[in-house]
Design an enzyme around this catalytic site. Sequence first.
Site, PDB file in Angstrom:
ATOM      1  N   ARG A   1      34.287  59.989  15.400  1.00  0.00           N
ATOM      2  CA  ARG A   1      34.741  58.507  15.537  1.00  0.00           C
ATOM      3  C   ARG A   1      36.082  58.301  15.177  1.00  0.00           C
ATOM      4  O   ARG A   1      36.529  58.796  14.275  1.00  0.00           O
ATOM      5  CB  ARG A   1      33.797  57.968  14.207  1.00  0.00           C
ATOM      6  CG  ARG A   1      33.782  56.407  14.113  1.00  0.00           C
ATOM      7  CD  ARG A   1      33.029  56.219  12.683  1.00  0.00           C
ATOM      8  NE  ARG A   1      31.610  56.554  12.746  1.00  0.00           N
ATOM      9  CZ  ARG A   1      30.630  55.824  13.234  1.00  0.00           C
ATOM     10  NH1 ARG A   1      30.898  54.781  13.945  1.00  0.00           N
ATOM     11  NH2 ARG A   1      29.425  56.352  13.095  1.00  0.00           N
TER      12      ARG A   1
ATOM     13  N   GLU B   1      24.416  53.317  28.016  1.00  0.00           N
ATOM     14  CA  GLU B   1      23.487  52.614  27.286  1.00  0.00           C
ATOM     15  C   GLU B   1      22.380  52.020  27.963  1.00  0.00           C
ATOM     16  O   GLU B   1      22.604  51.229  29.155  1.00  0.00           O
ATOM     17  CB  GLU B   1      24.253  51.381  26.528  1.00  0.00           C
ATOM     18  CG  GLU B   1      23.896  50.302  25.585  1.00  0.00           C
ATOM     19  CD  GLU B   1      23.917  50.988  24.240  1.00  0.00           C
ATOM     20  OE1 GLU B   1      24.462  52.233  23.933  1.00  0.00           O
ATOM     21  OE2 GLU B   1      23.683  50.306  23.319  1.00  0.00           O
TER      22      GLU B   1
ATOM     23  N   GLU C   1      35.880  47.647  28.483  1.00  0.00           N
ATOM     24  CA  GLU C   1      34.525  47.755  28.863  1.00  0.00           C
ATOM     25  C   GLU C   1      33.594  46.854  28.116  1.00  0.00           C
ATOM     26  O   GLU C   1      33.757  46.580  27.044  1.00  0.00           O
ATOM     27  CB  GLU C   1      33.663  49.086  29.085  1.00  0.00           C
ATOM     28  CG  GLU C   1      34.530  50.217  29.556  1.00  0.00           C
ATOM     29  CD  GLU C   1      34.283  51.626  29.284  1.00  0.00           C
ATOM     30  OE1 GLU C   1      33.082  51.848  28.433  1.00  0.00           O
ATOM     31  OE2 GLU C   1      34.693  52.695  29.715  1.00  0.00           O
TER      32      GLU C   1
ATOM     33  N   ARG D   1      20.423  58.599  20.789  1.00  0.00           N
ATOM     34  CA  ARG D   1      21.674  58.771  19.862  1.00  0.00           C
ATOM     35  C   ARG D   1      21.481  59.997  18.977  1.00  0.00           C
ATOM     36  O   ARG D   1      22.386  60.538  18.418  1.00  0.00           O
ATOM     37  CB  ARG D   1      21.987  57.477  19.278  1.00  0.00           C
ATOM     38  CG  ARG D   1      23.112  57.367  18.463  1.00  0.00           C
ATOM     39  CD  ARG D   1      23.147  56.038  17.894  1.00  0.00           C
ATOM     40  NE  ARG D   1      24.250  55.680  17.274  1.00  0.00           N
ATOM     41  CZ  ARG D   1      24.912  56.081  16.060  1.00  0.00           C
ATOM     42  NH1 ARG D   1      24.149  56.820  15.350  1.00  0.00           N
ATOM     43  NH2 ARG D   1      25.800  55.616  15.481  1.00  0.00           N
TER      44      ARG D   1
ATOM     45  N   LYS E   1      30.475  45.913  25.945  1.00  0.00           N
ATOM     46  CA  LYS E   1      29.721  46.675  24.895  1.00  0.00           C
ATOM     47  C   LYS E   1      28.149  46.089  25.031  1.00  0.00           C
ATOM     48  O   LYS E   1      28.072  45.091  24.745  1.00  0.00           O
ATOM     49  CB  LYS E   1      30.283  46.473  23.613  1.00  0.00           C
ATOM     50  CG  LYS E   1      29.627  47.261  22.625  1.00  0.00           C
ATOM     51  CD  LYS E   1      30.108  47.082  21.194  1.00  0.00           C
ATOM     52  CE  LYS E   1      29.783  48.113  20.100  1.00  0.00           C
ATOM     53  NZ  LYS E   1      28.418  48.132  20.208  1.00  0.00           N
TER      54      LYS E   1
ATOM     55  N   PHE F   1      28.661  54.734  31.139  1.00  0.00           N
ATOM     56  CA  PHE F   1      30.263  54.479  30.705  1.00  0.00           C
ATOM     57  C   PHE F   1      30.975  55.947  30.738  1.00  0.00           C
ATOM     58  O   PHE F   1      32.078  56.116  30.615  1.00  0.00           O
ATOM     59  CB  PHE F   1      30.508  53.704  29.655  1.00  0.00           C
ATOM     60  CG  PHE F   1      29.564  54.211  28.617  1.00  0.00           C
ATOM     61  CD1 PHE F   1      29.968  55.020  27.776  1.00  0.00           C
ATOM     62  CD2 PHE F   1      28.539  53.263  28.148  1.00  0.00           C
ATOM     63  CE1 PHE F   1      29.275  55.498  26.608  1.00  0.00           C
ATOM     64  CE2 PHE F   1      27.751  53.633  26.879  1.00  0.00           C
ATOM     65  CZ  PHE F   1      28.102  54.957  26.272  1.00  0.00           C
TER      66      PHE F   1
ATOM     67  N   LYS G   1      35.806  49.102  18.856  1.00  0.00           N
ATOM     68  CA  LYS G   1      34.667  48.217  19.344  1.00  0.00           C
ATOM     69  C   LYS G   1      35.235  46.778  18.854  1.00  0.00           C
ATOM     70  O   LYS G   1      35.791  46.532  17.729  1.00  0.00           O
ATOM     71  CB  LYS G   1      33.243  48.450  18.752  1.00  0.00           C
ATOM     72  CG  LYS G   1      33.443  48.537  17.100  1.00  0.00           C
ATOM     73  CD  LYS G   1      31.775  48.938  16.586  1.00  0.00           C
ATOM     74  CE  LYS G   1      31.933  49.451  15.246  1.00  0.00           C
ATOM     75  NZ  LYS G   1      30.853  50.341  14.873  1.00  0.00           N
TER      76      LYS G   1
ATOM     77  N   ARG H   1      21.399  54.122  23.124  1.00  0.00           N
ATOM     78  CA  ARG H   1      22.353  55.161  23.702  1.00  0.00           C
ATOM     79  C   ARG H   1      21.405  56.221  24.514  1.00  0.00           C
ATOM     80  O   ARG H   1      20.535  56.618  23.783  1.00  0.00           O
ATOM     81  CB  ARG H   1      23.158  55.833  22.546  1.00  0.00           C
ATOM     82  CG  ARG H   1      24.236  56.641  23.065  1.00  0.00           C
ATOM     83  CD  ARG H   1      25.544  55.823  23.536  1.00  0.00           C
ATOM     84  NE  ARG H   1      26.751  56.720  23.664  1.00  0.00           N
ATOM     85  CZ  ARG H   1      27.548  57.017  23.086  1.00  0.00           C
ATOM     86  NH1 ARG H   1      27.577  56.429  21.618  1.00  0.00           N
ATOM     87  NH2 ARG H   1      28.569  57.844  23.267  1.00  0.00           N
TER      88      ARG H   1
END
Length: 568
Positions: free
Chosen positions: A425, A306, A254, A276, A256, A346, A431, A261
Amino acid sequence: MTSFREFAETCQAIEKISSTIDTTSRVADLLRMVDVEELPIATHFIMSEVFPAWSGEQLGIGTSLLYVSLSRASGMPVKSIESLIRTTGDIGDTALLILKEKRKNQVTFSSFFEEHPELSITEVYNRFKVASEASGKGSQDIKIKNLQFLFNSSTPREAKYISRLALEELRIGVGEGVVRDAIAKAFSVPADVVEHAFMVTNDLGIVAATAKEGGVEALEHLGIEINRPIRMMLSQISPDIVADIKEMKEAAIEWKFDGARVQVHKTGNSVTLFSRKLENVTNSLPDLVEIIRKHVKAESAILDGEAVAVNENGKPRAFQEILKRFRRKYDVEEKALGSPIQLNLFDIMYLNGKTLIDLPLIERRKSLESCVESSVEDSKSICVDKQVITGDLELIEKIYKEALEAGHEGVMVKNPNSFYSPGKRGKNWLKKKPLMETLDLVVVGAEWGFGRRANLIGSYTVACYDPETLRYLQVGKVGTGLTDDQLKELTEMLSGLMEGGEAGGVFAIRPKIVLEIAFEEIQKSPNYDSGFALRFPRFIRIRDDKDPEEADTIQRIGKVYSQQLKRL
Ligand code: ATP
């Protein structure tokens, strides 16, 4: 009712303990002792919180307000309190000394026999709540009176922890990890069940009370709720992205976007937006609310995306532009909004009463596409992020280049079979972006500028975070890279966070503000308590979408340091 005395005793005991296992046991004892009704309060208090982070409620008590309240409760002038703090270095120890002193001077016949009813943790919470809700004219007075009441009704030891709690820093090293384990221990429930319940509720207070009342079964029934934000799933840089893609066989690629966020909660016509940091930012973004009302076709939904500030042609603008929009605290008139916003969705975590986080990304994606409607004309304001599922490395490289050419940050490489893991995470979201090593660091000290900048804070001591000791460790001083406007903005942000007095123009800052810092190199250095120093640190931007606990850690600094050595 649990007395605040018992809470303070637990804090004091923990302060003397260094092992995490023993700390966890003490916290478990506390949780076991507290009634179900008061458990949410006790659970948040022990983590140095008054309100759960997701609630958006801010305590808003600064050091100066606290000094005035202590001064009124004790009769000691504010100036003397400030100078005491300079010696003790801590508001809690200072409050303890002041109230002990007051008691000594007060042992008269009547005061000796005058019994205060014991403060309960609920009373402390209620007083904080009244103080936090006071606004407008006369609000300072209400805040001070409520704090003064607490200091008047507390023992010196209780005052020590009340004052630290008022600044939301108990300094006893109890964070979420300890409390999660303590809940499992206190109520004999498996740690992974506690963890999952925490992930969906985002509130250890609720988890503790549910565990106490209904055990494993009740915990398993806890689910996502509209208007209670879920922690954001996070991404990481892969040391070997080709190997990771090969392992996934096929990856979901996707674009970025470089914006901010947003987590969208929609039920009927009502829309709530969280940042966020899980702050409620709905009032700052009325145009986004309208867009969502119009184009999200679901009775109820929680979506992840985003928000990007765009120019008239729909091209992305700088990251800082969107954060400006998020920072507005009050309702904004449509015409005063500033840059238009584009929302790129997303993910989806909840749809029409069903929790979707335990479904694979490809399944969630279908639900997301089914409920977002956007025509060509609207695609400027809302869209579902394009996604290509492929294992073809050349194609991935091509999409990556296209994303950069279109002015975006790079691409996200996601595992199509992965669940939505709140707050995690991991390898499921990677990323890929051009490498420019920067660090997100917390301001812990500051110095006034000189000459033309004499009225501005001109230099900042920055620190990384140590998640093991919950301390901030200094790595350097930053004074370059800032424009006059940025200096002004930071001076305003920091002036409410000064701690203690100045020594030679340098003063301590409560760790709240995160800055992104570029640097030339990391060196070993005895000058800072981290053992490292940044060479040529340069300010990049304010990361007010990050909490201080999310700053880069001492472990990451160590890692970057050793990677550097390998490069030489
Ligand atoms: P860190 O927490 O590592 O400092 P960060 O906030 O600087 O992270 P990155 O890790 O670089 O951000 O990237 C993840 C962020 O990218 C997400 O939090 C989200 O805001 C943004 N983002 C943009 N597009 C996407 C996308 N398609 N999928 C997921 N996140 C995206």
